[in-house]
Design a protein around this motif. Structure first.
Motif, PDB file in Angstrom:
ATOM      1  N   ASN A   1       0.840  -1.205   0.000  1.00  0.00           N
ATOM      2  CA  ASN A   1       0.000   0.000   0.000  1.00  0.00           C
ATOM      3  C   ASN A   1       0.873   1.253   0.000  1.00  0.00           C
ATOM      4  OD1 ASN A   1      -2.261  -1.640   0.021  1.00  0.00           O
ATOM      5  ND2 ASN A   1      -2.632  -1.413   2.208  1.00  0.00           N
ATOM      6  N   LEU A   2       1.944   1.222   0.782  1.00  0.00           N
ATOM      7  CA  LEU A   2       2.895   2.332   0.803  1.00  0.00           C
ATOM      8  C   LEU A   2       3.567   2.489  -0.563  1.00  0.00           C
ATOM      9  CD1 LEU A   2       4.653   4.503   2.120  1.00  0.00           C
ATOM     10  CD2 LEU A   2       6.068   2.653   3.069  1.00  0.00           C
ATOM     11  N   LYS A   3       3.978   1.388  -1.148  1.00  0.00           N
ATOM     12  CA  LYS A   3       4.627   1.415  -2.464  1.00  0.00           C
ATOM     13  C   LYS A   3       3.732   2.079  -3.509  1.00  0.00           C
ATOM     14  CE  LYS A   3       6.761  -1.745  -5.781  1.00  0.00           C
ATOM     15  NZ  LYS A   3       7.083  -3.160  -6.047  1.00  0.00           N
ATOM     16  N   ALA A   4       2.419   1.804  -3.468  1.00  0.00           N
ATOM     17  CA  ALA A   4       1.480   2.402  -4.414  1.00  0.00           C
ATOM     18  C   ALA A   4       1.397   3.917  -4.244  1.00  0.00           C
ATOM     19  CB  ALA A   4       0.095   1.769  -4.248  1.00  0.00           C
ATOM     20  N   ILE A   5       1.439   4.385  -3.010  1.00  0.00           N
ATOM     21  CA  ILE A   5       1.418   5.829  -2.774  1.00  0.00           C
ATOM     22  C   ILE A   5       2.719   6.467  -3.258  1.00  0.00           C
ATOM     23  CG2 ILE A   5       1.386   7.624  -0.991  1.00  0.00           C
ATOM     24  CD1 ILE A   5      -0.499   5.751   0.595  1.00  0.00           C
ATOM     25  N   LEU A   6       3.844   5.846  -2.924  1.00  0.00           N
ATOM     26  CA  LEU A   6       5.128   6.363  -3.397  1.00  0.00           C
ATOM     27  C   LEU A   6       5.141   6.439  -4.920  1.00  0.00           C
ATOM     28  CD1 LEU A   6       7.540   4.420  -1.007  1.00  0.00           C
ATOM     29  CD2 LEU A   6       7.034   6.880  -0.933  1.00  0.00           C
TER      30      LEU A   6
ATOM     31  N   THR B   1      10.155   6.046  -4.975  1.00  0.00           N
ATOM     32  CA  THR B   1      10.363   4.643  -4.663  1.00  0.00           C
ATOM     33  C   THR B   1      10.804   4.555  -3.202  1.00  0.00           C
ATOM     34  OG1 THR B   1      12.720   4.556  -5.180  1.00  0.00           O
ATOM     35  CG2 THR B   1      11.179   4.228  -7.033  1.00  0.00           C
ATOM     36  N   PHE B   2      11.028   3.333  -2.732  1.00  0.00           N
ATOM     37  CA  PHE B   2      11.531   3.168  -1.373  1.00  0.00           C
ATOM     38  C   PHE B   2      12.912   3.811  -1.218  1.00  0.00           C
ATOM     39  CE2 PHE B   2       8.359  -0.284  -1.306  1.00  0.00           C
ATOM     40  CZ  PHE B   2       7.677   0.092  -0.170  1.00  0.00           C
ATOM     41  N   ASP B   3      13.666   3.932  -2.299  1.00  0.00           N
ATOM     42  CA  ASP B   3      14.979   4.584  -2.230  1.00  0.00           C
ATOM     43  C   ASP B   3      14.867   6.059  -1.863  1.00  0.00           C
ATOM     44  OD1 ASP B   3      16.305   2.236  -2.885  1.00  0.00           O
ATOM     45  OD2 ASP B   3      16.396   2.726  -5.029  1.00  0.00           O
ATOM     46  N   ASP B   4      13.712   6.667  -2.094  1.00  0.00           N
ATOM     47  CA  ASP B   4      13.507   8.089  -1.791  1.00  0.00           C
ATOM     48  C   ASP B   4      13.083   8.330  -0.342  1.00  0.00           C
ATOM     49  OD1 ASP B   4      13.981   9.081  -4.484  1.00  0.00           O
ATOM     50  OD2 ASP B   4      12.088   8.071  -4.997  1.00  0.00           O
ATOM     51  N   VAL B   5      12.758   7.265   0.383  1.00  0.00           N
ATOM     52  CA  VAL B   5      12.305   7.392   1.766  1.00  0.00           C
ATOM     53  C   VAL B   5      13.484   7.752   2.656  1.00  0.00           C
ATOM     54  CG1 VAL B   5      11.301   6.159   3.729  1.00  0.00           C
ATOM     55  CG2 VAL B   5      10.371   5.818   1.424  1.00  0.00           C
TER      56      VAL B   5
END
Length: 134
Positions: free
Chosen positions: A59-64, A70-74
Motif C-alpha cells: 500500500n505504501l509502495k502504491a502511494i510512493l 520509490t523506497f529509495d527516496d524514503v
C-alpha cells in the motif's frame, strides 16, 4: 490557506475519502505519507502478521509510485507495532523485501496497544525527485 497537494494511489481514493484523511501530501520537496496498514481495498485487515506487513508495504509502495517515488527516496520511517516484543522479529523478516541494501532510512519503532484491528502500521517521509511536483 494553501491548497494541499494530495497524492492518491490508484483504486483506493474512496477508502481515504470515507475515512477523511489524505494518503500523502507533497510539500516543500518532500512527500509526507499517512500511516499505512495491511488493509484490503475495502479497508479490512489482511489476516496473518507477515502478510499484513507485506500488504502495508505494498500500500505504501502504491502511494510512493503515485508521487513518482520509490523506497529509495524514503528518508524517515515510523512504525507502530501492537505487542512489539512478540512480533518485531517476524515483522523484520519482511522489511528487507522492500528496503533492499543499506544505507536504510532513519527509523522510529513505537509499541502501541491498538491499531484499529491491525498489528502493524508504517508512515514515511520521502524526498520527491528533482524537478518533480511539490
Amino acid at each position: 490557506m494553501t491548497q494541499r497537494d494530495v497524492v492518491f494511489p490508484a483504486g483506493r481514493q474512496a477508502l481515504y475519502e470515507r475515512n477523511r484523511y489524505s494518503p500523502a501530501i507533497r510539500s516543500n520537496g518532500f512527500l509526507f505519507v499517512s500511516g499505512q496498514v495491511g488493509s484490503t481495498e475495502e479497508g479490512s485487515p489482511v489476516p496473518e502478521l507477515q502478510a499484513q506487513v507485506r500488504q502495508a508495504f505494498n500500500n505504501l509502495k502504491a502511494i510512493l509510485a503515485a508521487a513518482d517515488c520509490t523506497f529509495d527516496d524514503v528518508v524517515d520511517v515510523t512504525v507502530f507495532i501492537v505487542d512489539p516484543e512478540a512480533k518485531f522479529e517476524a515483522i523484520w523478516e519482511v522489511v528487507p523485501e522492500f528496503w533492499g541494501n543499506a544505507p536504510h532510512p532513519t527509523l522510529t519503532a513505537v509499541g502501541v496497544t491498538w491499531l484499529y484491528g491491525f498489528e502493524f502500521e508504517i508512515k514515511v517521509i520521502a524526498k520527491l525527485p528533482e524537478g518533480g511536483k511539490g
